[in-house]
Design a protein around this motif. Structure first.
Motif, mmCIF file in Angstrom:
data_model
loop_
_atom_site.group_PDB
_atom_site.id
_atom_site.type_symbol
_atom_site.label_atom_id
_atom_site.label_comp_id
_atom_site.label_asym_id
_atom_site.label_seq_id
_atom_site.Cartn_x
_atom_site.Cartn_y
_atom_site.Cartn_z
ATOM 1 N N TYR A 1 12.708 -27.522 -18.359
ATOM 2 C CA TYR A 1 13.900 -27.613 -17.525
ATOM 3 C C TYR A 1 13.876 -26.383 -16.631
ATOM 4 C CZ TYR A 1 18.665 -29.173 -16.392
ATOM 5 O OH TYR A 1 19.783 -29.664 -15.755
ATOM 6 N N THR B 1 19.829 -19.006 -20.665
ATOM 7 C CA THR B 1 19.016 -20.127 -20.187
ATOM 8 C C THR B 1 18.802 -21.157 -21.289
ATOM 9 O OG1 THR B 1 17.910 -18.618 -18.667
ATOM 10 C CG2 THR B 1 16.860 -20.734 -19.045
ATOM 11 N N ILE B 2 18.611 -20.683 -22.504
ATOM 12 C CA ILE B 2 18.428 -21.598 -23.638
ATOM 13 C C ILE B 2 19.691 -22.407 -23.880
ATOM 14 C CG2 ILE B 2 17.930 -21.770 -26.107
ATOM 15 C CD1 ILE B 2 16.480 -19.007 -25.735
ATOM 16 N N GLY C 1 18.462 -25.262 -21.792
ATOM 17 C CA GLY C 1 17.602 -25.637 -22.913
ATOM 18 C C GLY C 1 18.298 -26.596 -23.859
ATOM 19 N N TRP D 1 17.734 -30.093 -22.792
ATOM 20 C CA TRP D 1 16.386 -30.603 -23.064
ATOM 21 C C TRP D 1 16.209 -30.934 -24.538
ATOM 22 C CZ3 TRP D 1 11.981 -30.207 -25.832
ATOM 23 C CH2 TRP D 1 10.858 -30.856 -25.334
ATOM 24 N N THR E 1 11.082 -15.068 -24.890
ATOM 25 C CA THR E 1 11.985 -15.038 -23.746
ATOM 26 C C THR E 1 11.594 -13.891 -22.825
ATOM 27 O OG1 THR E 1 13.586 -13.615 -24.872
ATOM 28 C CG2 THR E 1 13.936 -16.001 -25.039
ATOM 29 N N VAL F 1 11.813 -23.327 -20.242
ATOM 30 C CA VAL F 1 13.075 -23.397 -19.506
ATOM 31 C C VAL F 1 13.206 -22.133 -18.663
ATOM 32 C CG1 VAL F 1 14.263 -24.903 -21.138
ATOM 33 C CG2 VAL F 1 14.352 -22.436 -21.476
ATOM 34 N N THR G 1 19.965 -23.149 -30.361
ATOM 35 C CA THR G 1 19.982 -21.932 -29.550
ATOM 36 C C THR G 1 19.916 -20.703 -30.435
ATOM 37 O OG1 THR G 1 21.242 -22.973 -27.753
ATOM 38 C CG2 THR G 1 21.335 -20.579 -27.894
#
Length: 363
Positions: free
Chosen positions: A157, A182-183, A187, A190, A209, A244, A348
């Protein structure tokens, strides 16, 4: 068990938050034929402006005032992430159905508490994992069931909206957005889609990361990740990987999912949502979205004839319509609930633990 307050056949809706996603929710509310009663914002002025822009009947001074008004049946929570849990829990306690943006909370235990609370109250509580409502995702899910054992799940993503140091947003602040930016933000979509399409659960992850833009002009040093890569395995034994990023130049909103199974593969690209790639040993093809040829599972989410492109708004409209149907007592297959939101928050958390500890973590 609390009884959801319904004083008329017409569903009455309130929204907290009137930014971009609040506007998307408001449009879907109208498309579903519900009545948008009120908007609450961070201030009275913002609420008045939001009510005017979104076409609501009233502006409310606060989320608490809207929840306690007795004028609504369902509350949509479209605020920054750190406000999701307190507002949603108050709404559930008031007997309201709730639609809450993801992540449900900025930590996994609170998200789990919210899911349990929704079960205890008996309220319909849904999370907008709206990519489930692309008709070609429903088609992929239906077709994958006949392709045998899944061996590989891969994809990504990718966005670029936080590429420059002048690009900033409350999501960058871990106090408001949570520790996994972002996760948690993209994320989660996704991972939800991968588990939804395959019907399989991720059981362990190993992640990395990176912070690419170290300083942003309005928030200073960046403490949350710009991108992540995650390897994983599932309960059935499939292997997978995903990347991601919110700093991928030129990628605006590319959610890509490819799945390889025993007798075929398939792939979906959210930037080209009218097609589903189907692969086999003898060749491959691009299946065009066409309600005349889609499966029974996909057809209800394909209201337009082939060649008339469907997109994000259509997915969101279908999600809200299914949520409201569930409030009315109907069963809608694949409706993402607070249980799914809690699952996303848990993944996450596990990914962040893997980064911190530097290895594989069981989910």
């Amino acid at each position: 068990m609390l009884e959801i307050r319904r004083q008329s056949a017409e569903l009455r809706v309130g929204i907290v938050g009137s930014g971009f996603i609040g506007r998307v929710h408001a449009r879907a509310v109208r498309q579903a034929g519900a009545r948008l009663v009120g908007i609450a914002g961070v201030s009275v002025d913002r609420a008045v402006e939001g009510a005017r822009n979104l076409g609501a009947e009233k502006a409310f001074e606060s989320a608490e005032e809207l929840i306690g008004s007795g004028l609504i049946d369902v509350l949509h929570v479209c605020t920054p992430n750190h406000l999701h849990a307190p507002i949603a829990l108050k709404a559930l306690d008031a007997g309201l159905a709730v639609v809450c943006e993801k992540p449900l909370a900025t930590d996994a235990p609170t998200a789990a508490l919210m899911a349990v609370h929704a079960q205890v109250t008996g309220a319909v509580a849904a999370v907008p994992f709206v990519y489930r409502f692309h008709p070609m995702i429903r088609e992929a899910r239906a077709r994958l069931a006949g392709l045998g054992r899944v061996s590989l799940i891969q994809g990504g993503y990718l966005q670029d909206w936080l590429l420059e140091s002048t690009d900033d947003n409350w999501r960058v602040d871990p106090k408001r957005g949570g520790p996994g930016r972002t996760i948690g933000d993209i994320g989660s979509h996704w991972f939800d889609l991968a588990e939804f399409v395959t019907g399989d659960r991720i059981t362990k992850v190993c992640a990395q990361t990176s912070v690419v833009v170290a300083d942003r002009v309005s928030s200073g040093p960046v403490l949350t990740e710009d991108l992540a890569t995650v390897q994983f395995a599932t309960a059935s034994g499939a292997l997978g990987s995903v990347a991601v990023s919110q700093v991928a130049p030129g990628r605006k909103n590319r959610l890509f999912l490819e799945i390889s199974a025993a007798s075929g593969s398939l792939a979906f690209d959210q930037e080209n949502p009218e097609h589903l790639w189907l692969g086999g040993r003898a060749g491959s093809q691009a299946l065009v979205r066409d309600p005349l040829t889609l499966s029974d599972a996909a057809r209800p989410y394909s209201p337009l004839p082939a060649g008339h492109a469907q997109g994000f708004h259509d997915c969101f409209d279908a999600f809200v319509a299914d949520t409201y149907a569930a409030i009315g007592g109907e069963h809608r297959e694949g409706l993402p609930t607070f249980d799914d939101g809690s699952r996303a928050a848990h993944l996450t958390d596990v990914v962040l633990r893997s980064v911190k500890e530097g290895g594989w973590i069981a989910c």
